[in-house]
Write an enzyme that holds these catalytic residues in place. Structure first.
Site, mmCIF file in Angstrom:
data_model
loop_
_atom_site.group_PDB
_atom_site.id
_atom_site.type_symbol
_atom_site.label_atom_id
_atom_site.label_comp_id
_atom_site.label_asym_id
_atom_site.label_seq_id
_atom_site.Cartn_x
_atom_site.Cartn_y
_atom_site.Cartn_z
ATOM 1 N N HIS A 62 -3.281 -18.750 -32.132
ATOM 2 C CA HIS A 62 -2.208 -17.750 -32.096
ATOM 3 C C HIS A 62 -2.749 -16.402 -31.603
ATOM 4 O O HIS A 62 -2.131 -15.732 -30.775
ATOM 5 C CB HIS A 62 -1.627 -17.517 -33.496
ATOM 6 C CG HIS A 62 -0.851 -18.648 -34.086
ATOM 7 N ND1 HIS A 62 -1.093 -19.128 -35.349
ATOM 8 C CD2 HIS A 62 0.175 -19.392 -33.606
ATOM 9 C CE1 HIS A 62 -0.234 -20.097 -35.632
ATOM 10 N NE2 HIS A 62 0.532 -20.300 -34.587
ATOM 11 N N LYS A 120 11.148 -24.840 -43.877
ATOM 12 C CA LYS A 120 9.750 -25.234 -43.774
ATOM 13 C C LYS A 120 9.072 -24.990 -45.102
ATOM 14 O O LYS A 120 9.423 -24.048 -45.811
ATOM 15 C CB LYS A 120 9.045 -24.429 -42.675
ATOM 16 C CG LYS A 120 9.477 -24.837 -41.275
ATOM 17 C CD LYS A 120 8.390 -24.536 -40.270
ATOM 18 C CE LYS A 120 8.730 -25.132 -38.923
ATOM 19 N NZ LYS A 120 7.689 -24.889 -37.938
ATOM 20 N N ARG A 172 0.381 -26.303 -26.128
ATOM 21 C CA ARG A 172 -0.884 -27.023 -26.281
ATOM 22 C C ARG A 172 -0.769 -28.344 -25.543
ATOM 23 O O ARG A 172 -0.782 -28.386 -24.329
ATOM 24 C CB ARG A 172 -1.189 -27.228 -27.780
ATOM 25 C CG ARG A 172 -1.666 -25.977 -28.469
ATOM 26 C CD ARG A 172 -1.489 -26.060 -29.959
ATOM 27 N NE ARG A 172 -0.065 -26.176 -30.308
ATOM 28 C CZ ARG A 172 0.411 -26.171 -31.538
ATOM 29 N NH1 ARG A 172 -0.402 -26.086 -32.542
ATOM 30 N NH2 ARG A 172 1.713 -26.241 -31.770
ATOM 31 N N SER A 226 -1.567 -24.570 -37.338
ATOM 32 C CA SER A 226 -1.581 -24.110 -38.738
ATOM 33 C C SER A 226 -1.542 -25.302 -39.674
ATOM 34 O O SER A 226 -2.209 -25.303 -40.717
ATOM 35 C CB SER A 226 -0.374 -23.212 -39.007
ATOM 36 O OG SER A 226 -0.387 -22.095 -38.166
#
Ligand code: ADP
Length: 167
Positions: free
Chosen positions: A17, A42, A91, A129
């Site tokens: 990040h 979440k 990614r 994460s």
């Protein structure tokens, strides 16, 4: 002035990040890192305040970067902030489908706001994460993946979770 918003959960912020934040700060006049609030469905390890604080600790050297919490639709929030760009990191191919859906929907919601994708650096291409939390939950070493300034907070949270049987 080109103002960009970099939205995400950042639970917690990783070196991947921070790399996107730093590179965005070179491209845009100003970057606001927008940290999603608790209301999103979440299961966060860290509160909104903690997630914002972690990023704030790491961006002192980037004078055109600011951190704020956001709620609701990011397109509405970005428009209200006067931004015309959303930055997202990419990614692996697995990110692509989700990001394409999000960018397409956000364009439908507000065609004035463009999503700009920044490719991860190869060394961070596997880093997320959730991976950091997974490793930490097994008492693994995460110092290669997150800023040193938040290592103690991750360890502390892991201990708390262990003690309360949440992990
Ligand atoms: P979200 O829940 O919105 O996906 P994340 O905090 O997981 O929030 O990610 C925020 C943004 O940062 C996403 O665009 C994600 O693809 C990107 N990102 C996450 N990890 C990396 C990394 N290692 N390299 C580049 N971009 C990343």
């Amino acid at each position: 002035m080109a103002l960009a918003i970099y939205p995400g959960s950042f639970d917690p912020v990783t070196l991947g990040h921070l790399d996107i934040i730093f590179r965005s700060s070179k491209v845009f006049d100003k970057v606001i890192v927008a940290v999603s609030g608790e209301s999103r469905s979440k299961n966060f390890w860290f509160s909104e305040i903690e997630r914002c604080d972690f990023i704030t600790r790491c961006i002192h050297h980037m004078k055109n970067v600011e951190v704020r919490a956001f709620e609701g639709l990011i397109t509405d929030w970005a428009a209200a902030a006067g931004a015309s760009v959303l930055v997202r990191g990419l990614r692996a191919v697995s990110d692509f489908e989700y990001e394409l859906k999000m960018a397409s929907m956000n364009r439908r919601l507000n065609p004035e706001i463009e999503t700009v994708f920044m490719m991860t650096r190869t060394k961070y291409s596997f880093l997320s994460s959730s991976m950091v939390k997974e490793i930490a939950s097994y008492d693994g070493q995460v110092e290669k993946f997150v800023p040193a300034k938040i290592l103690d907070d991750i360890k502390k949270k892991q201990e708390e979770r262990k003690n309360s049987d949440l992990s």
